[in-house]
Design an enzyme around this catalytic site. Structure first.
Site, PDB file in Angstrom:
ATOM      1  N   TYR A   1       1.137  -0.973  -0.048  1.00  0.00           N
ATOM      2  CA  TYR A   1      -0.077   0.396  -0.056  1.00  0.00           C
ATOM      3  C   TYR A   1       0.733   0.784  -0.213  1.00  0.00           C
ATOM      4  O   TYR A   1       1.447   1.461   0.887  1.00  0.00           O
ATOM      5  CB  TYR A   1      -0.727   0.050   1.185  1.00  0.00           C
ATOM      6  CG  TYR A   1      -1.647   0.858   1.558  1.00  0.00           C
ATOM      7  CD1 TYR A   1      -2.886   1.543   0.439  1.00  0.00           C
ATOM      8  CD2 TYR A   1      -1.644   1.863   2.081  1.00  0.00           C
ATOM      9  CE1 TYR A   1      -3.560   2.230   0.302  1.00  0.00           C
ATOM     10  CE2 TYR A   1      -2.416   3.667   2.542  1.00  0.00           C
ATOM     11  CZ  TYR A   1      -3.552   2.875   1.855  1.00  0.00           C
ATOM     12  OH  TYR A   1      -4.712   4.562   1.347  1.00  0.00           O
TER      13      TYR A   1
ATOM     14  N   ASP B   1       9.273   3.049   0.755  1.00  0.00           N
ATOM     15  CA  ASP B   1       8.213   3.992   1.189  1.00  0.00           C
ATOM     16  C   ASP B   1       7.704   3.534   2.491  1.00  0.00           C
ATOM     17  O   ASP B   1       7.938   2.390   3.501  1.00  0.00           O
ATOM     18  CB  ASP B   1       6.492   2.674   0.571  1.00  0.00           C
ATOM     19  CG  ASP B   1       5.739   4.181   1.043  1.00  0.00           C
ATOM     20  OD1 ASP B   1       5.623   4.618   2.650  1.00  0.00           O
ATOM     21  OD2 ASP B   1       4.347   3.917   0.718  1.00  0.00           O
TER      22      ASP B   1
ATOM     23  N   LYS C   1       3.264   9.625   8.493  1.00  0.00           N
ATOM     24  CA  LYS C   1       2.845   9.429   9.700  1.00  0.00           C
ATOM     25  C   LYS C   1       3.973   9.824  11.320  1.00  0.00           C
ATOM     26  O   LYS C   1       4.224  11.488  11.641  1.00  0.00           O
ATOM     27  CB  LYS C   1       2.484   7.581  10.228  1.00  0.00           C
ATOM     28  CG  LYS C   1       1.680   7.040   9.002  1.00  0.00           C
ATOM     29  CD  LYS C   1       1.569   5.531   9.364  1.00  0.00           C
ATOM     30  CE  LYS C   1       0.664   5.879   8.311  1.00  0.00           C
ATOM     31  NZ  LYS C   1       1.037   4.867   7.485  1.00  0.00           N
TER      32      LYS C   1
HETATM   33  C1  LIG Z   1      -0.287   4.620   5.665  1.00  0.00           C
HETATM   34  C2  LIG Z   1       0.464   5.151   4.254  1.00  0.00           C
HETATM   35  C3  LIG Z   1       0.615   5.586   3.817  1.00  0.00           C
HETATM   36  C4  LIG Z   1      -0.312   6.549   3.308  1.00  0.00           C
HETATM   37  O1  LIG Z   1      -0.204   7.737   3.866  1.00  0.00           O
HETATM   38  P1  LIG Z   1      -1.695   8.407   4.795  1.00  0.00           P
HETATM   39  O2  LIG Z   1      -1.175   9.610   5.091  1.00  0.00           O
HETATM   40  O3  LIG Z   1      -2.473   7.808   4.978  1.00  0.00           O
HETATM   41  O4  LIG Z   1      -1.662   9.066   3.307  1.00  0.00           O
HETATM   42  C5  LIG Z   1       1.847   5.596   2.607  1.00  0.00           C
HETATM   43  N1  LIG Z   1       2.965   3.868   2.582  1.00  0.00           N
HETATM   44  C6  LIG Z   1       2.592   3.459   3.933  1.00  0.00           C
HETATM   45  C7  LIG Z   1       3.270   2.037   3.611  1.00  0.00           C
HETATM   46  C8  LIG Z   1       1.478   3.710   4.681  1.00  0.00           C
HETATM   47  O5  LIG Z   1       1.961   2.680   5.656  1.00  0.00           O
END
Ligand SMILES: *Cc1c(COP(=O)(O)O)cnc(C)c1O
Length: 424
Positions: free
Chosen positions: A144, A239, A267
């Site tokens: 994701y 990511d 985050k």
């Molecule tokens: C949470 C998440 C996202 C998206 O971040 P948001 O602040 O929710 O848009 C992208 N990549 C990873 C790996 C994530 O866990």
């Protein structure tokens, strides 16, 4: 039985907010529960709108590594708010946070602040396409990277949970450029590169997968990705929206000693305020406007409250004992696994640093298809019984739970006690 406050609020929410929530997994649909509304949070504890005091293993899905309402963070946000909440002009804290991120991660020479992880990955993809002049992107099945169109092909828990193989609203032409490989499968990645010669702009990977539940990279996998990207002239993009500042202060790349070309954050670097960032080699980052020609902008980017919360969070984390927390999580998870095994169910709990997922399966866990074979009925039963005992777990069999520095031995013991009383 009269409705609880959470039920009342949820009923009202459903009238005015799609599904009653502002992000799908919060609705708890996949465990067939209604959501609990939160009134306040402190340390490792949540107080629900119903007055229940719960031990939190969600941690806002990642940001709250220090625990909720950490005094220095709260104070920094209050002080920042008194100075104004947004300027639309640069401020010192943006520079300080960027310097801190660059100092923490050797691969990051420059960084651009945005407002969410989604924005970070979308922008990093645009930059990679701009830099390489190529359109295609490789991602992993179940990985994701936020809800940007290009990433919404087989995009992990949020979509897997609802068994939607993508989503309406994303043009086929957008996803056509998204190439998919199973996680931990270097041969598939190699084949994608070979079948699309000179066309792949970037490979996106969660270095430790956290959105199909937690899955660890097999030895050599990340280095193999690095080598393939270098060989084929594609950018390797880690990511680290979850893993950044969680797996170590230098993220997953510090822990596994791999240098990606670009890294996305979110985050933790916002300390619980809306933030994202992307950074990497200066040669690439200098292509971003206004220094370069790849356009990307944001009215609230580098927001002073978010910068203050992020700086305060990082300044505490910089001196925090990650190994000590990991040892406590190791011990907790080992005991949890042994308790559940003792009940005669197949169970495995992959874990690293302060993350873990409880999978009810004995099959080897290597990629998303293995994870999907786990028993979701057992998970639902486990989730509901733990929730009854005031343990707040991620409400899906395909999500990672997050532990914070605020979790005390008593919190772990209470969670284990709850697990001891679970019946299958
Ligand atoms: C949470 C998440 C996202 C998206 O971040 P948001 O602040 O929710 O848009 C992208 N990549 C990873 C790996 C994530 O866990």
């Amino acid at each position: 039985m009269s409705a609880t406050r959470s039920q009342e609020l949820f009923a009202r929410a459903c009238n005015v907010i799609p599904g009653g929530v502002n992000s799908p997994v919060r609705a708890c649909r996949n465990v067939h529960c209604d959501p609990l509304f939160i009134a306040s949070a402190q340390g490792a504890h949540l107080l629900t709108a119903d007055g229940r005091n719960m031990i939190d293993f969600v941690g806002s899905w990642g940001p709250m590594l220090l625990g909720h309402a950490y005094p220095e963070v709260t104070l920094a946000v209050r002080e920042a708010a008194l100075r104004g909440t947004s300027y639309g002009a640069p401020c010192e804290d943006e520079v300080r946070l960027a310097e801190e991120v660059c100092a923490a991660l050797p691969s990051v020479e420059m960084v651009r602040m945005v407002n969410s992880g989604t924005e970070a990955t979308m922008s990093a993809l645009r930059l990679a396409r701009g830099v390489t002049g190529r359109d295609k992107v490789i991602k992993f099945i179940g990985g994701y990277h936020g809800h940007g169109d290009a990433f919404l092909a087989s995009a992990g828990s949020g979509l897997a949970t609802f068994s939607i193989p993508g989503t309406p609203g994303v043009p086929e032409s957008t996803v056509r450029d998204t190439l998919l490989a199973p996680y931990n499968d270097l041969d598939s990645v190699r084949a994608l590169f070979e079948n699309n010669p000179g066309q792949v702009a970037a490979l996106f990977v969660e270095p430790v997968a956290g959105n199909m539940g937690l899955l660890l990279p097999q030895p050599g996998f990340l280095q193999g990705l690095r080598d393939l990207c270098t060989l084929h002239g594609a950018l390797l993009i880690f990511d680290e929206v979850i893993t950044g500042f969680r797996l170590s202060y230098a993220g997953a790349q510090g822990r596994f000693d791999i240098m990606p070309d670009l890294t996305t954050f979110g985050k933790i670097i916002g300390g619980g305020l809306p933030v994202g960032a992307y950074g990497g080699r200066a040669a690439f980052m200098e292509r971003i406007a206004p220094q370069g020609d790849v356009y990307q902008a944001g009215t609230l980017s580098g927001n002073p409250l978010a910068m203050a919360a992020g700086l305060a969070t990082l300044s505490v984390l910089r001196h925090s004992d990650y190994s000590a927390l990991e040892r406590r999580v190791d011990a907790f998870v080992a005991e949890l696994e042994s308790i559940l095994r003792g009940k005669g169910v197949p169970v495995q709990i992959p874990h690293i640093a302060s993350m873990f997922t409880v999978y009810f399966t004995d099959a080897p866990l290597r990629d998303f298809s293995c994870v999907q074979a786990a028993n979701t009925d057992l998970f639902e039963s486990f989730y509901k019984q733990m929730r009854e005992k005031n343990i707040f777990l991620a409400p899906s069999a395909f999500e990672a739970n997050m532990v914070s520095f605020a979790h005390s031995d008593e919190d772990f013991e209470a969670a284990l006690d709850a697990a001891r009383s679970v019946c299958f």
